[in-house]
Scaffold this motif. Structure first.
Motif, PDB file in Angstrom:
ATOM      1  N   ARG A  80       0.832  -1.202   0.000  1.00 39.07           N
ATOM      2  CA  ARG A  80       0.000   0.000   0.000  1.00 39.07           C
ATOM      3  C   ARG A  80       0.868   1.255   0.000  1.00 39.07           C
ATOM      4  O   ARG A  80       0.593   2.230  -0.692  1.00 39.07           O
ATOM      5  CB  ARG A  80      -0.970   0.009   1.181  1.00 39.07           C
ATOM      6  N   ALA A  81       1.956   1.207   0.774  1.00 36.15           N
ATOM      7  CA  ALA A  81       2.871   2.362   0.797  1.00 36.15           C
ATOM      8  C   ALA A  81       3.540   2.536  -0.565  1.00 36.15           C
ATOM      9  O   ALA A  81       3.661   3.660  -1.066  1.00 36.15           O
ATOM     10  CB  ALA A  81       3.920   2.178   1.889  1.00 36.15           C
ATOM     11  N   LEU A  82       3.952   1.451  -1.199  1.00 39.02           N
ATOM     12  CA  LEU A  82       4.615   1.548  -2.508  1.00 39.02           C
ATOM     13  C   LEU A  82       3.673   2.080  -3.583  1.00 39.02           C
ATOM     14  O   LEU A  82       4.108   2.764  -4.510  1.00 39.02           O
ATOM     15  CB  LEU A  82       5.142   0.182  -2.952  1.00 39.02           C
ATOM     16  N   ALA A  83       2.391   1.761  -3.442  1.00 33.89           N
ATOM     17  CA  ALA A  83       1.414   2.223  -4.437  1.00 33.89           C
ATOM     18  C   ALA A  83       1.284   3.740  -4.451  1.00 33.89           C
ATOM     19  O   ALA A  83       0.838   4.324  -5.436  1.00 33.89           O
ATOM     20  CB  ALA A  83       0.055   1.578  -4.186  1.00 33.89           C
ATOM     21  N   THR A  84       1.703   4.397  -3.374  1.00 30.26           N
ATOM     22  CA  THR A  84       1.683   5.867  -3.337  1.00 30.26           C
ATOM     23  C   THR A  84       2.893   6.466  -4.067  1.00 30.26           C
ATOM     24  O   THR A  84       3.050   7.676  -4.109  1.00 30.26           O
ATOM     25  CB  THR A  84       1.649   6.416  -1.890  1.00 30.26           C
ATOM     26  N   GLU A  85       3.756   5.595  -4.602  1.00 31.04           N
ATOM     27  CA  GLU A  85       4.962   5.999  -5.344  1.00 31.04           C
ATOM     28  C   GLU A  85       5.865   6.912  -4.515  1.00 31.04           C
ATOM     29  O   GLU A  85       6.154   8.056  -4.905  1.00 31.04           O
ATOM     30  CB  GLU A  85       4.584   6.652  -6.682  1.00 31.04           C
ATOM     31  N   PRO A  86       6.324   6.393  -3.376  1.00 32.58           N
ATOM     32  CA  PRO A  86       7.165   7.230  -2.509  1.00 32.58           C
ATOM     33  C   PRO A  86       8.580   7.413  -3.061  1.00 32.58           C
ATOM     34  O   PRO A  86       9.084   6.561  -3.792  1.00 32.58           O
ATOM     35  CB  PRO A  86       7.216   6.419  -1.205  1.00 32.58           C
ATOM     36  N   LYS A  87       9.193   8.527  -2.689  1.00 28.30           N
ATOM     37  CA  LYS A  87      10.633   8.692  -2.883  1.00 28.30           C
ATOM     38  C   LYS A  87      11.359   8.101  -1.686  1.00 28.30           C
ATOM     39  O   LYS A  87      12.470   7.603  -1.795  1.00 28.30           O
ATOM     40  CB  LYS A  87      10.991  10.182  -2.978  1.00 28.30           C
ATOM     41  N   LEU A  88      10.708   8.249  -0.528  1.00 26.93           N
ATOM     42  CA  LEU A  88      11.255   7.720   0.726  1.00 26.93           C
ATOM     43  C   LEU A  88      10.219   6.769   1.310  1.00 26.93           C
ATOM     44  O   LEU A  88       9.052   7.124   1.467  1.00 26.93           O
ATOM     45  CB  LEU A  88      11.496   8.869   1.720  1.00 26.93           C
ATOM     46  N   LEU A  89      10.659   5.558   1.619  1.00 22.63           N
ATOM     47  CA  LEU A  89       9.761   4.583   2.242  1.00 22.63           C
ATOM     48  C   LEU A  89      10.214   4.354   3.679  1.00 22.63           C
ATOM     49  O   LEU A  89      11.372   4.003   3.927  1.00 22.63           O
ATOM     50  CB  LEU A  89       9.787   3.268   1.452  1.00 22.63           C
ATOM     51  N   LEU A  90       9.297   4.593   4.612  1.00 30.54           N
ATOM     52  CA  LEU A  90       9.568   4.381   6.033  1.00 30.54           C
ATOM     53  C   LEU A  90       8.964   3.040   6.435  1.00 30.54           C
ATOM     54  O   LEU A  90       7.748   2.861   6.331  1.00 30.54           O
ATOM     55  CB  LEU A  90       8.925   5.495   6.869  1.00 30.54           C
ATOM     56  N   LEU A  91       9.789   2.114   6.857  1.00 28.96           N
ATOM     57  CA  LEU A  91       9.311   0.774   7.231  1.00 28.96           C
ATOM     58  C   LEU A  91       9.483   0.585   8.728  1.00 28.96           C
ATOM     59  O   LEU A  91      10.613   0.604   9.225  1.00 28.96           O
ATOM     60  CB  LEU A  91      10.110  -0.301   6.487  1.00 28.96           C
ATOM     61  N   ASP A  92       8.381   0.418   9.441  1.00 29.65           N
ATOM     62  CA  ASP A  92       8.468   0.276  10.902  1.00 29.65           C
ATOM     63  C   ASP A  92       8.276  -1.183  11.315  1.00 29.65           C
ATOM     64  O   ASP A  92       7.160  -1.678  11.372  1.00 29.65           O
ATOM     65  CB  ASP A  92       7.419   1.165  11.584  1.00 29.65           C
ATOM     66  N   GLU A  93       9.393  -1.848  11.548  1.00 27.35           N
ATOM     67  CA  GLU A  93       9.406  -3.237  12.033  1.00 27.35           C
ATOM     68  C   GLU A  93       8.636  -4.184  11.121  1.00 27.35           C
ATOM     69  O   GLU A  93       7.900  -5.042  11.591  1.00 27.35           O
ATOM     70  CB  GLU A  93       8.881  -3.308  13.480  1.00 27.35           C
ATOM     71  N   VAL A  94       8.819  -4.054   9.815  1.00 28.88           N
ATOM     72  CA  VAL A  94       8.124  -4.975   8.904  1.00 28.88           C
ATOM     73  C   VAL A  94       8.768  -6.362   8.888  1.00 28.88           C
ATOM     74  O   VAL A  94       8.178  -7.305   8.392  1.00 28.88           O
ATOM     75  CB  VAL A  94       8.019  -4.443   7.448  1.00 28.88           C
ATOM     76  N   LEU A  95       9.976  -6.474   9.417  1.00 29.91           N
ATOM     77  CA  LEU A  95      10.649  -7.780   9.400  1.00 29.91           C
ATOM     78  C   LEU A  95      10.636  -8.451  10.769  1.00 29.91           C
ATOM     79  O   LEU A  95      11.192  -9.525  10.948  1.00 29.91           O
ATOM     80  CB  LEU A  95      12.108  -7.615   8.941  1.00 29.91           C
ATOM     81  N   THR A  96      10.004  -7.810  11.724  1.00 32.30           N
ATOM     82  CA  THR A  96      10.015  -8.328  13.092  1.00 32.30           C
ATOM     83  C   THR A  96       8.947  -9.405  13.267  1.00 32.30           C
ATOM     84  O   THR A  96       7.850  -9.290  12.717  1.00 32.30           O
ATOM     85  CB  THR A  96       9.763  -7.173  14.086  1.00 32.30           C
ATOM     86  N   GLY A  97       9.284 -10.450  13.998  1.00 27.90           N
ATOM     87  CA  GLY A  97       8.299 -11.475  14.334  1.00 27.90           C
ATOM     88  C   GLY A  97       7.992 -12.427  13.193  1.00 27.90           C
ATOM     89  O   GLY A  97       6.984 -13.128  13.222  1.00 27.90           O
TER      90      GLY A  97
END
Ligand SMILES: Nc1ncnc2c1ncn2[C@@H]1O[C@H](COP(=O)(O)OP(=O)(O)O)[C@@H](O)[C@H]1O
Ligand SMILES: [Mg+2]
Length: 243
Positions: A150-167
């Motif tokens: 969903r974040a990528l669909a907004t076509e960001p220049k900067l992507l902020l990922l908050d603990e997407v690899l945790t758990g």
């Protein structure tokens, strides 16, 4: 390299608590930067300030050459700041594709284009086979991927990922690491919060360590993991009593 994001002397107070204290960091275009630190260090707060969930008590946030400190979240998203939330915020009663269309509608008002974009992004994130299931039916690792999509669909220049690899299981987190690399390869700059150093350190170009709301250290991952200050911050009291 040029600077894409800068926080200048950013302080955030919540009632009596200082969650971020005089935080000055910068992120260069094309980098993957890891924002690490123990629980409660202020990582998610800094993300909220960068994404515009709220305004800092003090300090300035400069994105892509513009002072965005006073801009609301939606306008920062328009300018190219995309984010995921540590606590997954999918629209549970909507399908996976509909969730991603919500992101794509930031760039177009034509539904057919938004849907096409959403399908592309889902394929990129390895979720295309799940496009038509309800978000509530996804397993946790798929929900994290949906947040990224969903974040990528907004076509960001900067992507902020908050603990997407945790758990995640080791296999899932390896897939996540590969996804972050592929995102960067498309030209998106990544600033990612991870609590687990073993996962994030091999992935990032540079690491910034927050502790007690302050920048403790920044540098190359190999140097950061060996730094006694970082080891103490992570091991905390257990280290102090020699356990
Ligand atoms: N909206 C809020 N209101 C009050 N206190 C908050 C809020 N958000 C975070 N905090 C507090 O700020 C500190 C930093 O939290 P957070 O930024 O979530 O840390 P991290 O993501 O590094 O674990 C914690 O003590 C937390 O309880
Ligand atoms: Mg957090």
């Amino acid at each position: 390299m040029t600077i894409l994001l800068e926080t200048r002397n950013v302080t955030q107070r919540f009632a009596g608590l200082v969650a971020n204290s005089n935080v000055s960091i910068s992120v260069q275009r094309g980098e993957i930067v890891g924002l690490i630190g123990p629980n409660g260090a202020g990582k998610s707060t800094l993300f909220n300030l960068i994404a515009g969930a709220f305004r800092p008590t003090e300090g300035t946030i400069v994105f892509d050459g513009e002072d965005v400190t006073a801009l609301p979240a939606a306008e920062r998203c328009q300018r190219g700041i995309g984010r995921t939330f540590q606590v997954v915020k999918s629209f549970e009663s909507m399908t996976v594709i509909e969730n991603v269309i919500v992101g794509a509608l930031v760039r177009t008002t034509v539904m057919r284009d938004a849907r096409r974009k959403a399908h592309q992004v889902l394929a990129f994130c390895g979720l295309d086979a799940r496009a038509d299931v309800l978000a509530s039916d996804l397993v946790p690792s798929e929900k994290r991927r949906l947040e990224v999509a969903r974040a990528l669909a907004t076509e960001p220049k900067l992507l902020l990922l908050d603990e997407v690899l945790t758990g995640l299981t080791p296999v899932e987190s390896q897939k996540g690491v590969e996804l972050v690399r592929r995102v960067r390869d498309t030209g998106v700059t990544v600033l990612m919060v991870e609590h687990v150093m073993e996962i994030v350190m091999p992935l990032v170009d540079r690491a910034i360590v927050l502790d007690l709301g302050k920048v403790l250290l920044e540098g190359k991952p190999a140097d950061v993991v060996r730094d006694p200050k970082v080891i103490t911050a992570y091991l905390g009291d257990r280290h102090a009593v020699g356990a």
